[in-house]
Motif scaffolding. Structure first.
Motif, short mmCIF file in Angstrom:
data_model
loop_
_atom_site.label_atom_id
_atom_site.label_comp_id
_atom_site.label_asym_id
_atom_site.label_seq_id
_atom_site.Cartn_x
_atom_site.Cartn_y
_atom_site.Cartn_z
N GLN A 85 17.54 38.90 50.89
CA GLN A 85 18.23 39.49 52.07
C GLN A 85 19.41 38.41 52.34
OE1 GLN A 85 15.34 41.75 54.80
NE2 GLN A 85 15.13 39.54 55.26
N VAL A 86 19.17 37.00 52.14
CA VAL A 86 20.54 36.00 52.22
C VAL A 86 21.35 36.55 51.21
CG1 VAL A 86 21.07 34.00 52.09
CG2 VAL A 86 19.08 34.31 53.34
N ALA A 87 21.03 36.61 50.21
CA ALA A 87 22.03 37.06 49.09
C ALA A 87 22.96 38.58 49.34
CB ALA A 87 21.22 37.22 47.53
N ALA A 88 22.03 39.31 49.73
CA ALA A 88 22.63 40.73 50.20
C ALA A 88 23.57 40.51 51.30
CB ALA A 88 21.38 41.72 50.72
N ALA A 89 23.13 39.91 52.33
CA ALA A 89 24.14 39.55 53.39
C ALA A 89 25.41 38.75 53.25
CB ALA A 89 23.49 38.86 54.63
N PRO A 91 26.98 38.25 49.50
CA PRO A 91 27.04 38.27 48.39
C PRO A 91 28.08 37.45 47.72
CG PRO A 91 28.31 40.03 49.42
CD PRO A 91 27.55 39.35 50.42
N GLU A 92 29.05 36.56 48.38
CA GLU A 92 29.94 35.89 47.98
C GLU A 92 29.27 34.49 47.48
OE1 GLU A 92 30.26 34.99 52.44
OE2 GLU A 92 29.51 36.62 51.02
N LEU A 93 27.98 34.16 47.88
CA LEU A 93 27.44 32.93 47.80
C LEU A 93 26.74 32.75 46.33
CD1 LEU A 93 25.56 32.39 51.25
CD2 LEU A 93 27.88 31.62 50.47
N THR A 94 26.72 31.33 46.00
CA THR A 94 26.28 31.10 44.85
C THR A 94 24.77 31.03 44.90
OG1 THR A 94 26.23 28.68 45.16
CG2 THR A 94 27.91 29.65 44.11
N PRO A 95 23.94 31.24 44.01
CA PRO A 95 22.24 31.22 43.96
C PRO A 95 21.90 30.03 44.52
CG PRO A 95 23.15 32.12 41.79
CD PRO A 95 24.24 31.41 42.34
N ALA A 96 22.59 28.84 44.27
CA ALA A 96 22.07 27.60 44.91
C ALA A 96 22.18 27.51 46.33
CB ALA A 96 22.98 26.47 44.26
N ARG A 97 23.48 28.21 46.79
CA ARG A 97 23.75 28.01 48.09
C ARG A 97 22.72 28.85 48.86
NH1 ARG A 97 24.34 26.05 52.79
NH2 ARG A 97 25.64 27.08 54.29
N VAL A 98 22.28 30.23 48.15
CA VAL A 98 21.48 31.16 48.70
C VAL A 98 20.09 30.47 49.21
CG1 VAL A 98 20.16 32.96 48.37
CG2 VAL A 98 22.40 33.41 48.02
N ARG A 99 19.52 29.64 48.19
CA ARG A 99 18.40 29.02 48.24
C ARG A 99 18.59 28.03 49.15
NH1 ARG A 99 18.60 29.31 42.53
NH2 ARG A 99 19.61 27.25 42.23
N GLU A 100 19.69 27.22 49.31
CA GLU A 100 19.79 26.24 50.31
C GLU A 100 19.56 26.89 51.75
OE1 GLU A 100 23.28 23.15 51.98
OE2 GLU A 100 23.47 24.15 49.95
N ILE A 101 20.18 28.05 51.89
CA ILE A 101 20.01 28.65 53.39
C ILE A 101 18.78 29.11 53.70
CG2 ILE A 101 20.97 30.77 54.66
CD1 ILE A 101 23.68 30.35 53.47
N ALA A 102 18.12 29.66 52.75
CA ALA A 102 16.70 30.09 52.51
C ALA A 102 15.96 29.04 52.87
CB ALA A 102 16.35 30.85 51.47
N ARG A 103 16.01 27.93 52.35
CA ARG A 103 14.93 26.82 52.64
C ARG A 103 15.30 26.43 54.17
NH1 ARG A 103 17.11 23.81 49.40
NH2 ARG A 103 15.59 24.33 47.30
N ALA A 104 16.31 26.08 54.49
CA ALA A 104 16.84 25.84 55.75
C ALA A 104 16.28 26.89 56.95
CB ALA A 104 18.26 25.62 55.93
#
Length: 336
Positions: A85-89, A91-104
């Motif tokens: 869901q974070v990646a879909a919202a 789409p410009e983010l890198t996978p590493a940044r998506v994981r960072e937001i998810a963890r946070a």
């Protein structure tokens, strides 16, 4: 907008059915007999809350953040849902940044859970002192000055429980529309914690009946706008470009009863304190009720999206926001 400073942080598309006459009383919540599993779960919960309540606020919320991180890894509870869901919202983010937001987001959810649990121990003054900044309070006062009550919509961002408690602590009569919890013992505990801080709790199944009466009494009625509510109809509006099923009850009440709507959000600041912000939601009655309702719902959903874009790590991504969609949704806009 007005900014209120606090003292240092202390040591939480179908119409709605017509409302019945005010003389009709709310039906009581269904009394469910707790199972042994419910009792064991509740005992463990109360023990944990009791232990956390003995800690200074910052230490207790740090424990909440740690528990949240455990939910992300190693437990991996809904981790795939959150990251998709974070990646879909974004789409410009890198996978590493998506994981960072998810963890946070797991850390934020852990903090929010602990804050809500121990918040009653602070008392009303302690709740007020958690806020470093309040923007737009004059909008709420102006809305209530109209004498028809006010509807406040929010989303699962930051600490939505704390935002409602702040309003109650300021002496504003407020009803919070809430879901009934699966564990009846925990449900009663959660209701009592809200009520101890001055908020009346309305089960979402009673909202259609209760809301008009509360508004006639010039009360504030608070509703979350990013999950379905029992008894309240929904419509589909864009959320991060994808159709999302969204409650339309606040918009219907606003148009039918000529009541102002405010969007509000309580977000956590880097220093651990909070910012509460109110924005007026335009309510325009063109005579086309269906279109006007959808316009209002889309407006407060867009307001929520704007705040989520600012604080993505504080959103409740664990909920499948796009689970329900229209049948004709294009494949690229379906649930990620």
């Amino acid at each position: 907008m007005l900014s209120v400073s606090a003292t240092p942080l202390p040591s939480v598309s179908e119409p709605v059915a017509p409302a019945p006459p005010a003389a009709v009383q709310d039906a009581p919540r269904a009394e469910r007999r707790p199972t042994l599993s419910h009792r064991l779960e509740y005992a463990a919960l109360r023990g944990a809350i009791g232990g956390l309540a003995t800690l200074p606020w910052r230490q207790a919320t740090a424990v909440g953040a740690w528990l949240g991180r455990m939910g992300y890894a190693p437990a991996g509870i809904r981790r795939g849902v959150v990251e998709r869901q974070v990646a879909a919202a974004f789409p410009e983010l890198t996978p590493a940044r998506v994981r960072e937001i998810a963890r946070a987001s797991y850390e934020s959810l852990g903090r929010t859970t602990v804050e809500a649990a121990i918040m009653p121990g602070l008392g009303k003054q302690g709740v007020l002192e958690l806020f470093e900044q309040v923007d737009g309070w004059e909008l709420l006062e102006a809305a209530r000055a109209e004498g028809r009550g006010a509807i406040v919509v929010t989303g699962h961002l930051g600490n939505w429980e704390l935002g409602g408690s702040y309003v109650a602590a300021r002496g504003v009569p407020i009803d919070g529309v809430a879901r009934q919890q699966g564990n009846p013992l925990f449900d009663r505990f959660l209701t009592s914690t809200r009520e101890r801080l001055g908020m009346d709790v309305v089960w979402d199944g009673h909202a259609v009946r209760r809301t008009p009466r509360s508004l006639r009494e010039n009360r504030v009625v608070a509703m979350v706008s990013d999950q379905g509510a029992l008894g309240l109809a929904s419509t589909y509006v864009p959320f991060f470009g994808r159709p999302a099923k969204t409650p339309r009850g606040p918009a219907v009440f606003a148009l039918r009863l000529r009541v102002p709507i405010l969007f509000a959000v309580a977000v956590r600041l880097p220093n651990g304190r909070f910012r509460l912000a109110f924005e007026r939601v335009p309510v325009v009655d063109t005579g086309d009720r269906e279109r006007d309702v959808d316009t209002i719902v889309a407006t407060y959903t867009r307001m929520l999206e704007e705040w989520v874009r600012r604080y993505p790590e504080q959103y409740f991504w664990q909920h499948r926001r796009w689970k329900h969609q229209p049948a004709d949704t294009p494949p690229h806009l379906r649930e990620p």
